[in-house]
Design a protein around this motif. Sequence first.
Motif, short mmCIF file in Angstrom:
data_model
loop_
_atom_site.label_atom_id
_atom_site.label_comp_id
_atom_site.label_asym_id
_atom_site.label_seq_id
_atom_site.Cartn_x
_atom_site.Cartn_y
_atom_site.Cartn_z
N CYS A 3 0.84 -1.18 0.00
CA CYS A 3 0.00 0.00 0.00
C CYS A 3 0.89 1.24 0.00
O CYS A 3 2.05 1.18 0.37
CB CYS A 3 -0.98 0.01 1.17
SG CYS A 3 -0.23 0.01 2.77
N ARG A 14 -3.48 4.21 0.50
CA ARG A 14 -4.19 3.70 -0.67
C ARG A 14 -3.69 2.30 -1.01
O ARG A 14 -2.50 2.04 -0.98
CB ARG A 14 -3.97 4.63 -1.87
CG ARG A 14 -4.60 5.99 -1.70
CD ARG A 14 -4.61 6.77 -2.98
NE ARG A 14 -3.30 7.00 -3.54
CZ ARG A 14 -2.60 8.12 -3.37
NH1 ARG A 14 -3.07 9.09 -2.65
NH2 ARG A 14 -1.44 8.25 -3.94
N LYS A 15 -4.65 1.44 -1.33
CA LYS A 15 -4.33 0.09 -1.80
C LYS A 15 -4.96 -0.04 -3.18
O LYS A 15 -6.15 0.22 -3.34
CB LYS A 15 -4.91 -0.96 -0.85
CG LYS A 15 -4.60 -2.37 -1.26
CD LYS A 15 -5.19 -3.36 -0.30
CE LYS A 15 -5.03 -4.76 -0.85
NZ LYS A 15 -5.90 -5.69 -0.17
N ASP A 16 -4.16 -0.36 -4.18
CA ASP A 16 -4.62 -0.44 -5.57
C ASP A 16 -5.25 0.88 -6.00
O ASP A 16 -6.24 0.90 -6.73
CB ASP A 16 -5.60 -1.60 -5.76
CG ASP A 16 -4.99 -2.95 -5.42
OD1 ASP A 16 -3.78 -3.12 -5.67
OD2 ASP A 16 -5.71 -3.81 -4.88
N GLY A 17 -4.71 2.00 -5.51
CA GLY A 17 -5.18 3.33 -5.89
C GLY A 17 -6.42 3.80 -5.15
O GLY A 17 -6.85 4.93 -5.32
N ILE A 18 -7.00 2.96 -4.31
CA ILE A 18 -8.24 3.30 -3.61
C ILE A 18 -7.91 3.66 -2.16
O ILE A 18 -7.25 2.88 -1.47
CB ILE A 18 -9.22 2.11 -3.64
CG1 ILE A 18 -9.56 1.76 -5.09
CG2 ILE A 18 -10.47 2.42 -2.84
CD1 ILE A 18 -10.26 0.44 -5.25
N VAL A 20 -8.02 3.63 1.62
CA VAL A 20 -8.56 2.67 2.58
C VAL A 20 -8.47 3.18 4.02
O VAL A 20 -9.17 2.68 4.89
CB VAL A 20 -7.86 1.30 2.47
CG1 VAL A 20 -8.20 0.63 1.15
CG2 VAL A 20 -6.37 1.40 2.65
#
Length: 144
Positions: A3, A14-18, A20
């Motif tokens: 992340c 952010r994890k995978d651009g999202i 969290v």
Amino acid sequence: MKCIIDQTRKTEVRKDGIPVLRVKVTGFFTLNVELFQGSKLIFKAKHFTIAFYRSIKILYQDLPDEIELLKTNLFSFNLLFRENELSIKYKLTKAILFQNWTEIGIINYSFGRKFTEMDLQSDDENLAMYFLILYFLFNPKENK
């Protein structure tokens, strides 16, 4: 699990651009460190450091496991949950993550620490969140 920790304008993970996890730090001498998942407050602590003294007190937690802080010396704390002890050893360009004294991950710093990347050798999202809590308690950056 990888992340990105973004500390440019506001601090978020952010994890995978999202996004969290969002961190809000307020105060001057005594800092309030708050962590949010979406708009839900999940953790709050007070952080006070002066000269050779550091105090951290957990005020609120709404986490999957109850966590505690274990003071190991004047400046260091480890995080305890269930039968686990988490610790972070800080180096010049990275922080090494330990679970029960076994290295399981790393946080690589970028120039100026605006962006950092956490690489954890586990897909356990709760474990990652607890390491992030420990990291933010020792690296609070005031948000405006």
